[in-house]
Design an enzyme around this catalytic site. Sequence first.
Site, mmCIF file in Angstrom:
data_model
loop_
_atom_site.group_PDB
_atom_site.id
_atom_site.type_symbol
_atom_site.label_atom_id
_atom_site.label_comp_id
_atom_site.label_asym_id
_atom_site.label_seq_id
_atom_site.Cartn_x
_atom_site.Cartn_y
_atom_site.Cartn_z
ATOM 1 N N SER A 1 0.830 -1.198 0.000
ATOM 2 C CA SER A 1 0.000 0.000 0.000
ATOM 3 C C SER A 1 0.868 1.253 0.000
ATOM 4 C CB SER A 1 -0.862 -0.024 1.268
ATOM 5 O OG SER A 1 -1.418 1.235 1.509
ATOM 6 N N TYR B 1 -2.589 -1.510 10.703
ATOM 7 C CA TYR B 1 -2.740 -1.981 9.319
ATOM 8 C C TYR B 1 -1.509 -1.582 8.501
ATOM 9 C CZ TYR B 1 -4.050 -2.012 4.420
ATOM 10 O OH TYR B 1 -4.039 -2.209 3.049
ATOM 11 N N LYS C 1 1.705 -3.931 6.811
ATOM 12 C CA LYS C 1 2.182 -3.933 5.412
ATOM 13 C C LYS C 1 3.685 -3.672 5.371
ATOM 14 C CE LYS C 1 -1.653 -4.766 3.266
ATOM 15 N NZ LYS C 1 -1.829 -6.055 2.590
#
Length: 352
Positions: free
Chosen positions: A127, A152, A156
Amino acid sequence: MQKPKILVTGGAGYIGSHTALVLLEAGYEVVVLDSLINASRESLRRVQEIVGRELVFIEGDVRDRACLDRLFGDHDIYAVIHFAGLKAVGESVEQPLAYYDTNVGGSLTLCRAMHAAGVFRLVFSSSATVYGPDAPVPYRESMPRGRTSNPYGTSKSIVEQTLEDLVHADGRWSVSLLRYFNPIGAHPSGRLGEDPQGVPNNLLPFIAQVAVGRRQALTVFGNDYATEDGTCVRDYLHVMDLAEGHVGALNRLGQAGLHIYNLGAGKGLSVLQMVEAFERISLRPIPYHFAPRRDGDLAAFWADSQKAEQELGWRAKRGLDDMIADTWRWQRQNPHGYRSEINVKSQGTSKC
Ligand code: NAD
Ligand code: UFG
């Protein structure tokens, strides 16, 4: 000549289902592994219906090593595209263990199972959030990963670092880290699209639900950012363009090493510009009101995607009007997402 078999983890979800479709259309064999925690098997039934080809669906968890070992034993997998994961930023703040368990733990288990099966080609869904708040725009792949502001994003970043270390430790691995910007849109048939459970976190699904009458008004988080109209600016790209980027990345996996690509359109648009465009294309009013900034949001970021263009021959081809027209067609034709057809039985399904 028959094309190789690709394992798509999380392939029943939003980006995964569009990618499975593009892979089937390009002639690949596809095996999907999905726990269905945030998806419906109806998406895969429709993928097969649209393409007129079958895929193999295995309902299972990417953290389940025995399931993965069986899968790799039963199928001669050429490469893995790893979408499976949890993705709600706010939920990750409330449930960090669940996010690290699925996103980090799931990726580690997958890599171990791949290693044991002798499969060393991996495309990972990363991302733009890994660039962090201090990176100048547009984001370039040569910039370092930055601070992350929620579990989150951290998950990643940890997986990216782990895969980087893995590639350095073992020259057999070929790994692509694809850093997505803001995917929106749907398959032009209106049969496949984004189907969030509960209140949508993301802008476009929320606007689309307002347009179709499921929600009264959009809350715009912040109108005091240092942007042209005070609202946040993002780089929106069509999910079909994003799906096609994965096919480009697969071709690159012939070469061992780490390959990092931004997948974005390279253009920033504000929240209010998206609202205006949606009203223009859907001919529906989108009432909205302003509220304070949402925690963790950055004012503006977009991609420099030249590297993907030069090395993968990929660029986002579809424009804003297509993205919105396709989102609207999907929402209008499926006001409650896949739910109305959730009990439809699909073929070629097995449980792990
Ligand atoms: P999604 O939730 O629609 O798809 C994820 C899929 O993974 C779902 O089908 C879900 O059921 C499945 N899944 C979750 N946990 C699993 C597990 N333990 N085992 C097996 N399957 C599991 O999300 P999406 O938008 O399609 O995102 C796909 C990937 O891309 C995710 O890794 C996400 O973090 C990443 N990503 C998404 C965006 C975005 O804006 N949508 C942006 C950047 C990165
Ligand atoms: N927004 C609103 N109202 C809403 C929803 C969103 O005003 O109801 C605003 C947000 O404040 C933000 C913009 O719309 O300014 C876009 O928000 P999204 O939630 O759609 O997208 P984000 O850029 O916050 O996050 C997305 C993905 C993340 C990923 C990130 C960077 O959801 O997974 O892009 O790639 F990390």
